[in-house]
Design a protein around this motif. Structure first.
Motif, PDB file in Angstrom:
ATOM      1  N   LEU A   1       2.245  -6.519   0.640  1.00 39.04           N
ATOM      2  CA  LEU A   1       1.295  -5.422   0.794  1.00 39.04           C
ATOM      3  C   LEU A   1       1.141  -4.727  -0.542  1.00 39.04           C
ATOM      4  N   ASP A   2       0.053  -3.976  -0.689  1.00 39.67           N
ATOM      5  CA  ASP A   2      -0.119  -3.188  -1.901  1.00 39.67           C
ATOM      6  C   ASP A   2       0.500  -1.812  -1.656  1.00 39.67           C
TER       7      ASP A   2
ATOM      8  N   ASP B   1       0.714   0.765  -3.396  1.00 33.95           N
ATOM      9  CA  ASP B   1      -0.013   1.949  -3.874  1.00 33.95           C
ATOM     10  C   ASP B   1      -1.132   2.377  -2.936  1.00 33.95           C
ATOM     11  N   LEU B   2      -1.572   1.437  -2.099  1.00 35.25           N
ATOM     12  CA  LEU B   2      -2.693   1.742  -1.207  1.00 35.25           C
ATOM     13  C   LEU B   2      -2.170   2.217   0.146  1.00 35.25           C
ATOM     14  N   SER B   3      -3.048   2.848   0.919  1.00 37.11           N
ATOM     15  CA  SER B   3      -2.655   3.274   2.263  1.00 37.11           C
ATOM     16  C   SER B   3      -2.689   2.067   3.194  1.00 37.11           C
TER      17      SER B   3
ATOM     18  N   GLU C   1      -6.276   1.151   3.855  1.00 37.01           N
ATOM     19  CA  GLU C   1      -6.925   0.505   2.702  1.00 37.01           C
ATOM     20  C   GLU C   1      -6.452  -0.936   2.534  1.00 37.01           C
ATOM     21  N   ASN C   2      -5.165  -1.169   2.780  1.00 41.11           N
ATOM     22  CA  ASN C   2      -4.645  -2.535   2.737  1.00 41.11           C
ATOM     23  C   ASN C   2      -5.373  -3.415   3.750  1.00 41.11           C
TER      24      ASN C   2
ATOM     25  N   MET D   1      -9.046  -4.014   2.892  1.00 40.54           N
ATOM     26  CA  MET D   1      -9.156  -4.919   1.743  1.00 40.54           C
ATOM     27  C   MET D   1      -8.965  -6.372   2.188  1.00 40.54           C
ATOM     28  N   ILE D   2      -7.922  -6.610   2.965  1.00 39.59           N
ATOM     29  CA  ILE D   2      -7.628  -7.986   3.360  1.00 39.59           C
ATOM     30  C   ILE D   2      -8.704  -8.498   4.322  1.00 39.59           C
TER      31      ILE D   2
ATOM     32  N   ARG E   1     -11.834  -7.621   4.268  1.00 38.26           N
ATOM     33  CA  ARG E   1     -12.992  -7.943   3.429  1.00 38.26           C
ATOM     34  C   ARG E   1     -12.807  -9.308   2.764  1.00 38.26           C
TER      35      ARG E   1
ATOM     36  N   ARG F   1     -11.707  -3.759  12.827  1.00 36.45           N
ATOM     37  CA  ARG F   1     -10.555  -4.634  13.088  1.00 36.45           C
ATOM     38  C   ARG F   1      -9.260  -3.948  12.634  1.00 36.45           C
TER      39      ARG F   1
ATOM     40  N   LYS G   1      -3.349   6.616   6.907  1.00 38.43           N
ATOM     41  CA  LYS G   1      -3.866   7.181   5.663  1.00 38.43           C
ATOM     42  C   LYS G   1      -2.776   7.380   4.613  1.00 38.43           C
TER      43      LYS G   1
ATOM     44  N   GLN H   1       0.199   6.283   1.907  1.00 37.34           N
ATOM     45  CA  GLN H   1       0.465   5.152   1.025  1.00 37.34           C
ATOM     46  C   GLN H   1       1.628   4.327   1.579  1.00 37.34           C
TER      47      GLN H   1
ATOM     48  N   ALA I   1      -1.462  -7.352   9.008  1.00 33.86           N
ATOM     49  CA  ALA I   1      -2.349  -7.876   7.974  1.00 33.86           C
ATOM     50  C   ALA I   1      -2.451  -9.393   8.058  1.00 33.86           C
TER      51      ALA I   1
END
Ligand code: ADP
Ligand code: MG
Lengths: 272, 327
Positions: free
Chosen positions: B94-95, B97-99, B102-103, B106-107, B109, B121, B136, B138, B154
């Motif tokens: 996972l990233d 730094d991201l929430s 957002e993770n 991103m995945i 997308r 989703r 929300k 991090q 994810a």
């Protein structure tokens, strides 16, 4: 999750077997750009280098060398600003490699690598955001330059064209750093090698003085240095006297860098 | 393009090898994983579990041998493999730094969902996995259990045919561990094949339909948990006498019939013995009757997987070894 509603929520989520069409390379690039922008949102301090460098470099070099080299700082500023702009942005590109070197060690890259996407998107997306960073750095330097008395005879279009060719070169040069970041294990060694390449090529050029004033052996090197050609192209646009030969060379060199170091980076990325 | 194949095997490897210098991390691994099942790869730290998974998920090229995942070669058809599998790595993929949201978006997308569908989703999965309230925040501020759940969420944004879980519960508290187990069971119920690695013997016992025990890069035993236990051939005999006064006598009788050492339990009524020949066990019951020793409990337990491992490798699992040192 031991309760029933949770279980059925999971079962419902799992039963949703939608399989979207594969993401296009462009949308994958933009998604990765979005990731970098989110990182800036959480850690705005990472914009420090692109704000501080232009200001420090421009003030330092103009007032340090101005009197000695051109007799007056005003005249020197007019000559040196395009060169310092090039120097600053090319120096900042180095951070591309360092950031990638850190980033790629993280677990999220395992996921990226197993996704059915156009692989280079990971890097291209990040480099696109870097272009925004270079653009901000350029803008800061030009605004400061204008308040100090710099005027571009090439007008606004000259400025835009100058920055455009600079960004093209910066994007291409970044692929050298991405390649190195795939080879170098530590941030320190990466920084060392990048510096070793950047210092001579940016300083032994026409950024600070005209090559005609140099000993002939040095002049010979300076004349073929890509940074010299880039500075000529940028200066030409900003002074309103475009040097199309230099522009053509910069375009060719940029293309060459991408063709060589782009696939090389991806080859190393896949093997890592 | 190759025709999609109908195969019963989700994974088939032959002689899979990976060497790091002189270190034979994976040294000829043979695996066959049936579709729709949970397959457990059990082994101590450094056995080669992660390296095997990294090869099967196309992250690492093998130095020898071959493997097919869902009918596709992991080298020649790597792209086909990637479209059908998902990996939840040993260390959160996972990233940080991201929430959480957002993770997930991103995945989503990257899988090709539109921004709106990716968000929908993500919300659906975050809610199902009890992470919506933390969506929300991090990820670096998540607990171990939340991270694992987000990682699995994810991995199933687009339901994979085959999910790899590398030590999904290592370091989790018992509650989070149970949550992850429940999720894994539901995944298989929904039709996903799962290959999981673990250092916990009871985890493999609880979840896996079949288990491969690996050590030093080699499969040293394979089968259902029952088969593995049976192949060891020993079990623990557990006897409970009615009268504590008679325990000494009972121990003598038992020792004579089964011809192995009998242990006296801390409970004054209990006797235990490790039996190798189960036919002698029924004789023991008769011997007690002949000697007029009343028994309230007489049972032959299957060996635990810890015992299986000890027998197979001649040494305890690393976990046990360190525990013993700590004692
Ligand atoms: N990238 C690597 N470079 C060198 N050695 C490695 C690398 N990855 C794993 N190893 C070694 O390979 C062996 C197996 O490791 P691993 O597959 O991670 O085991 P496990 O997941 O079962 O704990 C270990 O001895 C480990 O040190
Ligand atoms: Mg591991």
């Amino acid at each position: 999750m031991s309760n029933l509603t949770q279980s059925s929520a999971i079962e419902k989520a799992l039963s949703n077997q939608v399989r979207p069409k594969k993401a296009s390379p462009l949308s994958a690039c933009l998604t990765f750009s979005g990731r970098m922008l989110l990182k800036i949102k959480y850690v705005p301090e990472q914009l420090f280098d692109i704000t501080a460098f232009p200001v420090i470099y421009l003030l330092m070099f103009t007032y340090l060398f101005g009197g000695a080299i051109a007799g007056s700082t005003a005249a020197y500023l007019q000559f040196v600003l395009p060169g310092i702009l090039v120097l600053t942005v090319v120096m900042i590109t180095m951070y591309t490699g360092i950031e990638l070197n850190n980033d790629i060690k993280k677990g999220i890259f395992d996921r990226f690598r197993t996704l059915p996407i156009w692989n280079p998107a990971v890097l291209v997306g990040a480099l696109l955001v870097d272009l925004v960073r270079y653009l901000i750095a350029s803008t800061i330097m030009l605004v400061l330059g204008y308040t100090l008395g710099f005027r571009a005879d090439g007008g606004f279009s000259g400025l835009v064209l100058g920055i455009a060719i600079l960004l093209l070169f910066a994007f291409s040069v970044s692929w050298i750093w991405t390649t190195l970041s795939m080879i170098m294990r530590s941030e320190k060694s990466l920084l060392g090698v990048s510096m070793m390449i950047l210092f001579p090529t940016t300083f032994v050029s026409n950024v600070f003085v005209a090559p005609e004033t140099m000993p002939s052996w040095l002049e010979a090197f300076v004349e073929v240095n890509p940074i010299t050609l880039l500075v000529r192209a940028v200066r030409g646009f900003m002074e309103g006297a475009p040097d199309y030969q230099a522009v053509m060379w910069v375009c060719l060199i940029s293309l060459g860098l991408i063709i060589i170091f782009g696939p090389l980076t991806m080859y190393l990325y896949k093997r890592k | 393009m190759k025709e999609p194949k109908q195969e019963q095997w989700a994974i088939e490897t032959t002689g899979l090898k990976k060497y790091f210098g002189n270190n034979r991390a994976v040294d000829g691994v043979e695996l066959k994983v049936k579709k729709g099942t949970i397959y457990g790869v059990l082994g101590p730290n450094g056995a080669g579990k992660t390296t095997t998974i990294r090869m099967l998920t196309t992250l690492l090229k093998p130095d020898g041998g071959s493997a097919k995942v869902l009918g596709y070669d992991i080298i020649d058809d790597a792209h086909q493999v990637r479209q059908r599998i998902s990996l939840t790595g040993q260390f959160a993929s996972l990233d940080e730094d991201l929430s959480g949201m957002e993770n997930m978006v991103m995945i989503g997308r990257l899988f090709g969902f539109s921004r709106r569908d990716a968000k929908k989703r993500a919300e659906e999965l975050l809610t199902a996995f009890d992470l919506f309230d933390a969506a929300k925040r991090q990820v670096k501020n998540y607990s171990g259990g939340m991270r694992r759940r987000l990682d699995i969420a994810a991995s199933i944004i687009v339901s994979p045919e085959l999910l790899f879980l590398d030590e999904p519960t290592t370091g989790l508290d018992p509650r989070s561990r149970n949550q992850v187990w429940d999720i894994i069971r539901l995944l298989v119920k929904a039709g996903t094949t799962v290959l999981l690695t673990t250092q916990y013997l009871d985890e493999a016992d609880q979840l896996a339909d079949r288990i491969a025990v690996i050590d030093h890069g080699k499969v040293i035993a394979e089968g259902t948990s029952g088969e593995l236990k049976a192949s060891i051939g020993t079990g623990k005999l557990h006897v409970r006498v009615l009268d504590p006064e008679m325990r000494g006598q009972a121990a003598e009788v038992l020792e004579q019939t089964i011809q192995t050492e009998v242990q006296l339990g801390t409970d004054p009524l209990v006797l235990t013995a490790q039996v190798s020949d189960t036919t002698l066990v029924s004789k023991a019951l008769l011997a007690f009757e002949d000697a007029n020793i009343p028994i309230t409990d007489f049972s032959l337990g299957q060996p635990s997987l810890d015992e299986v491992f000890l027998t197979l490798t001649g040494r305890p699992t690393d976990d046990q070894a360190t525990e013993e040192v700590a004692k």
